[in-house]
Design a protein around this motif. Structure first.
Motif, PDB file in Angstrom:
ATOM      1  N   MET A 125     -21.174  15.922 -18.406  1.00  0.00           N
ATOM      2  CA  MET A 125     -21.297  14.852 -17.410  1.00  0.00           C
ATOM      3  C   MET A 125     -19.994  14.076 -17.294  1.00  0.00           C
ATOM      4  O   MET A 125     -19.647  13.574 -16.249  1.00  0.00           O
ATOM      5  N   ASN A 126     -19.228  13.994 -18.409  1.00  0.00           N
ATOM      6  CA  ASN A 126     -18.044  13.152 -18.390  1.00  0.00           C
ATOM      7  C   ASN A 126     -16.981  13.636 -17.415  1.00  0.00           C
ATOM      8  O   ASN A 126     -16.223  12.857 -16.879  1.00  0.00           O
ATOM      9  N   GLN A 127     -16.893  14.953 -17.222  1.00  0.00           N
ATOM     10  CA  GLN A 127     -15.846  15.465 -16.347  1.00  0.00           C
ATOM     11  C   GLN A 127     -16.356  15.754 -14.943  1.00  0.00           C
ATOM     12  O   GLN A 127     -15.583  16.030 -14.052  1.00  0.00           O
ATOM     13  N   SER A 128     -17.680  15.741 -14.750  1.00  0.00           N
ATOM     14  CA  SER A 128     -18.224  16.001 -13.423  1.00  0.00           C
ATOM     15  C   SER A 128     -18.435  14.686 -12.691  1.00  0.00           C
ATOM     16  O   SER A 128     -17.732  13.714 -12.911  1.00  0.00           O
ATOM     17  N   GLU A 129     -19.423  14.666 -11.832  1.00  0.00           N
ATOM     18  CA  GLU A 129     -19.689  13.445 -11.075  1.00  0.00           C
ATOM     19  C   GLU A 129     -20.200  12.338 -11.988  1.00  0.00           C
ATOM     20  O   GLU A 129     -21.015  12.587 -12.865  1.00  0.00           O
ATOM     21  N   PRO A 130     -19.748  11.106 -11.773  1.00  0.00           N
ATOM     22  CA  PRO A 130     -20.249  10.005 -12.595  1.00  0.00           C
ATOM     23  C   PRO A 130     -21.682   9.648 -12.212  1.00  0.00           C
ATOM     24  O   PRO A 130     -22.153   9.977 -11.126  1.00  0.00           O
ATOM     25  N   THR A 131     -22.362   8.988 -13.125  1.00  0.00           N
ATOM     26  CA  THR A 131     -23.649   8.375 -12.802  1.00  0.00           C
ATOM     27  C   THR A 131     -23.360   7.117 -12.000  1.00  0.00           C
ATOM     28  O   THR A 131     -22.334   6.466 -12.201  1.00  0.00           O
ATOM     29  N   ARG A 132     -24.245   6.773 -11.074  1.00  0.00           N
ATOM     30  CA  ARG A 132     -24.014   5.571 -10.259  1.00  0.00           C
ATOM     31  C   ARG A 132     -25.199   4.618 -10.399  1.00  0.00           C
ATOM     32  O   ARG A 132     -26.349   5.039 -10.344  1.00  0.00           O
ATOM     33  N   ILE A 133     -24.885   3.352 -10.626  1.00  0.00           N
ATOM     34  CA  ILE A 133     -25.935   2.340 -10.657  1.00  0.00           C
ATOM     35  C   ILE A 133     -25.566   1.263  -9.645  1.00  0.00           C
ATOM     36  O   ILE A 133     -24.390   1.109  -9.276  1.00  0.00           O
ATOM     37  N   GLU A 134     -26.567   0.544  -9.194  1.00  0.00           N
ATOM     38  CA  GLU A 134     -26.311  -0.521  -8.220  1.00  0.00           C
ATOM     39  C   GLU A 134     -26.293  -1.873  -8.938  1.00  0.00           C
ATOM     40  O   GLU A 134     -27.201  -2.198  -9.696  1.00  0.00           O
ATOM     41  N   VAL A 135     -25.231  -2.620  -8.714  1.00  0.00           N
ATOM     42  CA  VAL A 135     -25.119  -3.965  -9.274  1.00  0.00           C
ATOM     43  C   VAL A 135     -24.807  -4.911  -8.116  1.00  0.00           C
ATOM     44  O   VAL A 135     -23.767  -4.786  -7.464  1.00  0.00           O
ATOM     45  N   ASP A 136     -25.719  -5.811  -7.854  1.00  0.00           N
ATOM     46  CA  ASP A 136     -25.553  -6.768  -6.753  1.00  0.00           C
ATOM     47  C   ASP A 136     -25.180  -6.069  -5.434  1.00  0.00           C
ATOM     48  O   ASP A 136     -24.309  -6.519  -4.694  1.00  0.00           O
ATOM     49  N   GLY A 137     -25.857  -4.961  -5.174  1.00  0.00           N
ATOM     50  CA  GLY A 137     -25.675  -4.268  -3.905  1.00  0.00           C
ATOM     51  C   GLY A 137     -24.482  -3.334  -3.828  1.00  0.00           C
ATOM     52  O   GLY A 137     -24.230  -2.738  -2.783  1.00  0.00           O
ATOM     53  N   THR A 138     -23.755  -3.167  -4.919  1.00  0.00           N
ATOM     54  CA  THR A 138     -22.576  -2.284  -4.919  1.00  0.00           C
ATOM     55  C   THR A 138     -22.777  -1.164  -5.923  1.00  0.00           C
ATOM     56  O   THR A 138     -23.259  -1.389  -7.034  1.00  0.00           O
ATOM     57  N   GLU A 139     -22.396   0.060  -5.531  1.00  0.00           N
ATOM     58  CA  GLU A 139     -22.518   1.200  -6.436  1.00  0.00           C
ATOM     59  C   GLU A 139     -21.381   1.198  -7.452  1.00  0.00           C
ATOM     60  O   GLU A 139     -20.205   1.171  -7.083  1.00  0.00           O
ATOM     61  N   GLU A 184     -13.831   5.252  -8.681  1.00  0.00           N
ATOM     62  CA  GLU A 184     -14.940   5.923  -7.993  1.00  0.00           C
ATOM     63  C   GLU A 184     -16.082   4.982  -7.617  1.00  0.00           C
ATOM     64  O   GLU A 184     -17.105   5.433  -7.101  1.00  0.00           O
ATOM     65  N   SER A 185     -15.926   3.696  -7.899  1.00  0.00           N
ATOM     66  CA  SER A 185     -16.987   2.745  -7.545  1.00  0.00           C
ATOM     67  C   SER A 185     -16.854   2.295  -6.095  1.00  0.00           C
ATOM     68  O   SER A 185     -15.793   2.411  -5.492  1.00  0.00           O
ATOM     69  N   GLY A 186     -17.944   1.758  -5.556  1.00  0.00           N
ATOM     70  CA  GLY A 186     -17.929   1.247  -4.200  1.00  0.00           C
ATOM     71  C   GLY A 186     -17.394  -0.173  -4.150  1.00  0.00           C
ATOM     72  O   GLY A 186     -16.957  -0.728  -5.156  1.00  0.00           O
TER      73      GLY A 186
END
Length: 257
Positions: free
Chosen positions: A1-15, A67-69
């Protein structure tokens, strides 16, 4: 997982993009600097080392970074602090070694304060602060602002400066400066309740080593180590720097067990 796509979580409306390596505690949590991302040399080296040792490792990109929004110019210390706390609470358990680089050290110190306020004192087993830049907006930048820059902050809401590390200029917003004042840590004793090891280059053009020495004055008298790297720059990314970082990380992990 570390080298592929990251996990994404939403914090205050931002990924927010996160890379989490499961493993034993105490784990490592990487907190990057202003405009850096979680795929930098030091972050990758720490993650690989954690993998070799079977330790948990967690890193993320602040909003507007990597890679974050989100827009970079919407970022403030408070916002990036909130995101970092959300990542630690979501992906980690037990004591963690917070490894903060430059601005990330400021975030790490504020995280300790906020976790203590929330009754989560045992969540930080150690702090490894690399070229720490706590309060950099008020302590390092504001005194150096020219009249024209102060005017630009008032009228345009931001200033730009050339970056040594990117073709794009560094952008500093009025909101960042205003929020920085609300997040100051160099005012009283910062009770970390854990060992602290600071690594600071003496040839750092961005954060003078006197700033690291000043930080030491605001930390409890016991369990604080300051290591000065005579020819070290701000990045501390040379092979010998990485080797030193990993040795210190290993000692902090051992002490937090």
């Amino acid at each position: 997982m570390n080298q592929s796509e990251p996990t994404r979580i939403e914090v205050d409306g931002t990924e927010i993009a996160v890379r989490h390596r499961p493993g034993r505690v105490p784990g490592l949590v990487w907190l990057g600097g202003y405009r850096s991302d979680m795929k930098g040399t030091k972050a990758e080296a720490l993650d690989a080392w954690a993998g070799e040792k079977g330790l948990a490792a967690t890193r993320h990109d602040y909003s507007g970074h990597g890679e974050s929004g989100g827009a970079f110019t919407d970022g403030t210390i408070s916002r990036w602090l909130t995101e970092s706390l959300a990542v630690v609470r979501r992906f980690t358990e037990g004591p963690q070694i917070l490894v903060g680089s430059s601005m990330g050290a400021w975030i790490a110190l504020r995280m300790v304060q906020e976790l203590q306020k929330a009754g989560e004192d045992g969540r930080v087993g150690g702090l490894l602060l690399l070229a720490p830049a706590p309060d950099f907006t008020t302590e390092l930048m504001e005194p150096e602002l020219t009249a024209a820059q102060r005017q630009a902050l008032e009228t345009q809401g931001h200033i730009e400066e050339p970056s040594e590390y990117s073709p794009e200029p560094n952008v500093y917003t009025r909101a960042l400066f205003e929020d920085g004042r609300r997040n100051r840590v160099l005012e009283g004793i910062i009770d970390t309740h854990c060992p602290v090891h600071i690594l600071q280059g003496m040839a750092d053009p961005d954060v003078p080593y006197s700033h690291a020495m000043r930080l030491v004055e605001h930390l409890p008298a016991d369990d604080v180590t300051l290591s000065l790297v005579r020819d070290g720059d701000h990045r501390l990314s040379r092979p010998q720097d990485i080797d030193l970082i990993l040795r210190v990380a290993a000692s902090l992990v051992e002490r937090a067990r």
